[in-house]
Motif scaffolding. Structure first.
Motif, PDB file in Angstrom:
ATOM      1  N   LYS A 113       0.840  -1.181   0.000  1.00 36.06           N
ATOM      2  CA  LYS A 113       0.000   0.000   0.000  1.00 36.06           C
ATOM      3  C   LYS A 113       0.880   1.236   0.000  1.00 36.06           C
ATOM      4  O   LYS A 113       1.937   1.251   0.621  1.00 36.06           O
ATOM      5  CB  LYS A 113      -0.906   0.032   1.247  1.00 36.06           C
ATOM      6  N   SER A 117      -3.054   8.376  -0.028  1.00 37.62           N
ATOM      7  CA  SER A 117      -4.324   7.682  -0.215  1.00 37.62           C
ATOM      8  C   SER A 117      -5.175   8.350  -1.286  1.00 37.62           C
ATOM      9  O   SER A 117      -5.016   9.528  -1.605  1.00 37.62           O
ATOM     10  CB  SER A 117      -5.108   7.660   1.103  1.00 37.62           C
ATOM     11  N   LEU A 118      -6.109   7.576  -1.838  1.00 35.61           N
ATOM     12  CA  LEU A 118      -7.150   8.117  -2.694  1.00 35.61           C
ATOM     13  C   LEU A 118      -8.348   8.480  -1.843  1.00 35.61           C
ATOM     14  O   LEU A 118      -8.695   7.761  -0.900  1.00 35.61           O
ATOM     15  CB  LEU A 118      -7.568   7.093  -3.746  1.00 35.61           C
ATOM     16  N   LEU A 191      -6.102  11.953  -5.544  1.00 32.26           N
ATOM     17  CA  LEU A 191      -5.081  11.770  -4.526  1.00 32.26           C
ATOM     18  C   LEU A 191      -5.363  12.674  -3.341  1.00 32.26           C
ATOM     19  O   LEU A 191      -5.779  13.830  -3.499  1.00 32.26           O
ATOM     20  CB  LEU A 191      -3.700  12.085  -5.093  1.00 32.26           C
ATOM     21  N   ASP A 192      -5.143  12.144  -2.142  1.00 32.50           N
ATOM     22  CA  ASP A 192      -5.413  12.893  -0.918  1.00 32.50           C
ATOM     23  C   ASP A 192      -4.614  14.188  -0.907  1.00 32.50           C
ATOM     24  O   ASP A 192      -5.146  15.261  -0.633  1.00 32.50           O
ATOM     25  CB  ASP A 192      -5.057  12.023   0.300  1.00 32.50           C
ATOM     26  N   TRP A 214      -4.098   3.503 -10.596  1.00 28.57           N
ATOM     27  CA  TRP A 214      -4.411   3.418  -9.165  1.00 28.57           C
ATOM     28  C   TRP A 214      -5.711   2.665  -8.954  1.00 28.57           C
ATOM     29  O   TRP A 214      -6.650   2.767  -9.753  1.00 28.57           O
ATOM     30  CB  TRP A 214      -4.548   4.820  -8.575  1.00 28.57           C
ATOM     31  N   ASN A 218      -5.788   1.953  -2.766  1.00 24.07           N
ATOM     32  CA  ASN A 218      -4.527   2.716  -2.674  1.00 24.07           C
ATOM     33  C   ASN A 218      -3.320   1.959  -3.222  1.00 24.07           C
ATOM     34  O   ASN A 218      -2.185   2.420  -3.066  1.00 24.07           O
ATOM     35  CB  ASN A 218      -4.231   3.175  -1.238  1.00 24.07           C
TER      36      ASN A 218
END
Length: 247
Positions: A113, A117-118, A191-192, A214, A218
Motif C-alpha cells: 500500500k 491515499s485516494l 489523490l489525498d 491506481w 490505494n
C-alpha cells in the motif's frame, strides 16, 4: 506607481518537528528554504501572498514572523521579538523529500500500500479509460462494428483483465478512470495530497515509460506504454495467443 512594500518582506514560519507532515501543502513552493533547530522546523522566504494563503493559514500550531532590519517580528506586530537565527538552510524539496515505500512493480494483485491515499471527490472528471474482464472485451469486439473501437488502445493485465484507453468508453461492465499526468485514477477519486501529485508521479515514473493505474484500495500498477496497442480483433487474438491458447 509605488510598489507594494509587502512584496519585499520575507516571512518565516516555525513549527514543531513532530508536525512536519503539516508542511505538505507548501512543499511544492520551490522558493522556500528549511532549517532544523533542535525540535523546531524553520521555513523562510515566504512571500506576502504565500504567508497570507489558505495553505499556510491551514497549518495549525505554527508561529509566523516577518523580517525587519535583521530582526524578526511576530506577524501583525511592530516590535522586534528576536534576531534572525543563524541556521543551515536547505531548499524545501531537499529538506522534506517525498518518501514512498518500495513496491513490487507487477500488474494487479500487489499487496503493498502507498502512504498517499485516494479520497472521494465531488469534482467531475471525464473518464478516459476502463478496466474490464478479457471475456467481456472478447465478446464485444467480436460482435460490435470495428468503427466503435478504432481509436482505442488496450493492454492485457494479469491474463484475465484488460485496460482500454481512449474515448468513447465502451459499453461494458468494468471500472472507469480519468487521467492526471500519466496517472489513471478511478472516477470519483483523487489523490489525498493533490499538491504532491506531480512529485509522486515523477518518483514512480521518472522516465515517463509507464502509465500508473491506481486502485481504490490505494495500490497501484505500472503499465509499460510500449505494451499498449490499437484495439482490434487481430491484436486481441495475437496477444492472448502469446499468453495462453485462444480459441
Amino acid at each position: 506607481m509605488a510598489q507594494d512594500a509587502t512584496n519585499h518582506i520575507s516571512y518565516y514560519l516555525v513549527i514543531d518537528e513532530a508536525r512536519k507532515s503539516d508542511l505538505a501543502a507548501i512543499r511544492p513552493w520551490q522558493n522556500l528554504k528549511v532549517a532544523f533547530d533542535r525540535k523546531e522546523i524553520w521555513v523562510k522566504d515566504l512571500s506576502f501572498v504565500q504567508a497570507d494563503s489558505t495553505e499556510v493559514k491551514s497549518i495549525p500550531y505554527k508561529t509566523m514572523y516577518y523580517e525587519k532590519n535583521g530582526k524578526l517580528c511576530f506577524l501583525n506586530s511592530l516590535l522586534p521579538e528576536r534576531n534572525v537565527p543563524s541556521l543551515l538552510w536547505t531548499p524545501i524539496e531537499r529538506a522534506l523529500p517525498v518518501k514512498l515505500p518500495s513496491f513490487n512493480h507487477n500488474y494487479f494483485g500487489i499487496n503493498e500500500k502507498i502512504s498517499v491515499s485516494l479520497v472521494p471527490t465531488d469534482t467531475e472528471k471525464e473518464a478516459e479509460a476502463m478496466i474490464t474482464t478479457v471475456s467481456n472485451l472478447k465478446h464485444y469486439i467480436e460482435t460490435a462494428p470495428a468503427v466503435r473501437f478504432q481509436k482505442l488502445k488496450w493492454a492485457l493485465l494479469n491474463n484475465d483483465k484488460a485496460i482500454i484507453i481512449g474515448k468513447p468508453i465502451l459499453p461494458l461492465n468494468g471500472n472507469t478512470y480519468w487521467k492526471k499526468h500519466d496517472c489513471m485514477l478511478p472516477t470519483g477519486f483523487d489523490l489525498d495530497f493533490d499538491m504532491l501529485s506531480e512529485s509522486i508521479y515523477k518518483i514512480l515514473n521518472p522516465g515517463d515509460h509507464f502509465l500508473i493505474v491506481w486502485d481504490t484500495d490505494n495500490s497501484y500498477s505500472l503499465i509499460d506504454k510500449d505494451d499498449l496497442q490499437a484495439l482490434s480483433v487481430g491484436s486481441f487474438r495475437s496477444t492472448l495467443q502469446k499468453h495462453f491458447s485462444y480459441t
